[in-house]
Design an enzyme around this catalytic site. Structure first.
Site, PDB file in Angstrom:
ATOM      1  N   ARG A 287       0.813  -1.214   0.000  1.00 62.38           N
ATOM      2  CA  ARG A 287       0.000   0.000   0.000  1.00 62.38           C
ATOM      3  C   ARG A 287       0.848   1.267   0.000  1.00 62.38           C
ATOM      4  NH1 ARG A 287      -2.110  -4.086   2.208  1.00 62.38           N
ATOM      5  NH2 ARG A 287      -4.325  -4.563   2.236  1.00 62.38           N
ATOM      6  N   THR A 288       1.785   1.347   0.932  1.00 67.40           N
ATOM      7  CA  THR A 288       2.546   2.587   1.076  1.00 67.40           C
ATOM      8  C   THR A 288       3.423   2.847  -0.140  1.00 67.40           C
ATOM      9  OG1 THR A 288       2.554   2.312   3.474  1.00 67.40           O
ATOM     10  CG2 THR A 288       4.154   3.853   2.552  1.00 67.40           C
TER      11      THR A 288
ATOM     12  N   LYS B 202      26.927  -6.329  -0.925  1.00 68.49           N
ATOM     13  CA  LYS B 202      28.382  -6.425  -1.027  1.00 68.49           C
ATOM     14  C   LYS B 202      29.071  -5.702   0.128  1.00 68.49           C
ATOM     15  CE  LYS B 202      28.085  -6.383  -6.107  1.00 68.49           C
ATOM     16  NZ  LYS B 202      28.501  -5.667  -7.344  1.00 68.49           N
TER      17      LYS B 202
ATOM     18  N   ARG C 177      11.581   3.365   4.118  1.00 67.57           N
ATOM     19  CA  ARG C 177      11.068   2.474   5.157  1.00 67.57           C
ATOM     20  C   ARG C 177      12.221   1.594   5.616  1.00 67.57           C
ATOM     21  NH1 ARG C 177       5.534  -0.944   4.937  1.00 67.57           N
ATOM     22  NH2 ARG C 177       4.829   1.163   5.422  1.00 67.57           N
TER      23      ARG C 177
ATOM     24  N   HIS D  93       5.037   6.237  11.566  1.00 68.05           N
ATOM     25  CA  HIS D  93       4.547   6.097  10.181  1.00 68.05           C
ATOM     26  C   HIS D  93       3.634   7.295   9.911  1.00 68.05           C
ATOM     27  CE1 HIS D  93       3.395   4.533   6.444  1.00 68.05           C
ATOM     28  NE2 HIS D  93       2.899   3.364   6.780  1.00 68.05           N
TER      29      HIS D  93
END
Length: 318
Positions: free
Chosen positions: A55-56, A83, A105, A133
């Site tokens: 959704r986000t 790496k 996020r 959030h």
């Protein structure tokens, strides 16, 4: 006005109102036959998601494209992080490509604040650990504001947020946003699913909250964050549903005016044991729709030097 959006607390009440007012304009854009305007033409928005999201991530990408911004998506699994490259080197490398905003996020609390110190680009917190959030809090308050036609605030509004609050950044940001607008928010959860520092109003009995005089105006059901749990914090999911879930019996007792919300994805049969489509006050799909308008508002607020009247009334881009 900040160059980044990291938390509701830093945005403040005036900032929340500003974004929600701007979201009204963006919602009008989204209702047009061609919902695209040139407001952020020439800007580049990069999504950097270290945790899974549907959704986000899609909401931000759609929002950026409707404002005519260019978009980049950073694929963690295919990056030089595998790496041994550090997060800072990764951010600075991407920023050097001409990024105007990062949507990030991360599983670690505080990561967006670190990124904000490493780049001159705007940084939007799309979720950090259990902490914050902010755009979810904004879209939740915008959804209630439009459903109730209350643009001036939520004084007297009674909100119950129910469930796994301990692991929920949504609970924290949505509580902060509702409280900033004057609502009375109660957390409802078993003691094992409450954080060490609790909200002012806490209950351990959902039925007592639903049965109090007038009930609640907004019932916000949280997802059980099973992927974040390292120990058995409830005896089993069946017992959790019996004690804290929105069962058919509880749904039948809701006040007629009660709005029902959920941030998604939903664990059907756990926190919600009824079909939301059968609840007259359910706003769950409207939350998703409003997420685009709110995230358009956030991007515009951070990246545009013009007023909405100047850049959103022009003809759509081709």
């Amino acid at each position: 006005m900040s160059r980044s959006l990291l938390s509701i607390e830093e945005l403040g009440t005036a900032g929340v109102q500003r974004i929600l007012d701007l979201a009204d304009t963006m919602a009008e854009v989204n209702r047009r036959p061609n919902p695209k305007v040139p407001a952020l033409r020439g800007k580049t928005v990069c999504s950097v998601f270290f945790e899974d999201s549907t959704r986000t991530r899609l909401s931000f990408e759609t929002a950026a494209k409707r404002l005519s911004a260019d978009t980049m998506t950073f694929a963690v699994s295919q990056s030089s992080l595998n790496k041994g490259e550090s997060l800072r080197d990764t951010i600075e490398t991407i920023a050097a490509m001409g990024v105007d905003a990062f949507v990030i996020r991360h599983k670690s609390t505080g990561a967006p604040w670190l990124v904000d110190g490493w780049t001159n680009a705007a940084v939007i917190n799309a979720g950090d650990g259990w902490h914050s959030h902010p755009t979810q809090g904004l879209l939740d308050t915008y959804t209630v504001r439009t459903a109730l036609n209350r643009p001036d605030g939520f004084d007297g509004l009674r909100v119950a947020i129910v469930g796994d609050i301990k692991h929920s950044r949504v609970a924290r940001s949505t509580t902060a946003a509702f409280t900033a607008l004057g609502a009375d928010v109660t957390w409802v959860a078993p003691r094992t699913l409450l954080p060490p520092v609790v909200h002012e109003h806490v209950e351990n009995d959902i039925d007592a909250v639903l049965d109090r005089d007038g009930g609640v105006d907004v019932l916000y059901m949280l997802r059980m964050q099973q992927e974040r749990m390292n120990e058995a914090l409830v005896p089993n999911l069946r017992e959790y549903t019996a004690r804290f879930g929105l069962t058919p019996e509880r749904a039948a007792r809701l006040a007629p005016h009660t709005l029902v919300m959920h941030p998604g994805p939903m664990n059907r049969g756990v926190e919600v044991a009824v079909d939301p489509a059968e609840l007259p006050g359910a706003l769950i799909t409207q939350q998703v729709t409003n997420g685009i308008a709110v995230r358009m508002a956030v991007l515009f607020d951070l990246l545009s030097a013009e007023s909405p009247e100047q850049s959103l009334t022009e003809g759509p881009t081709t």
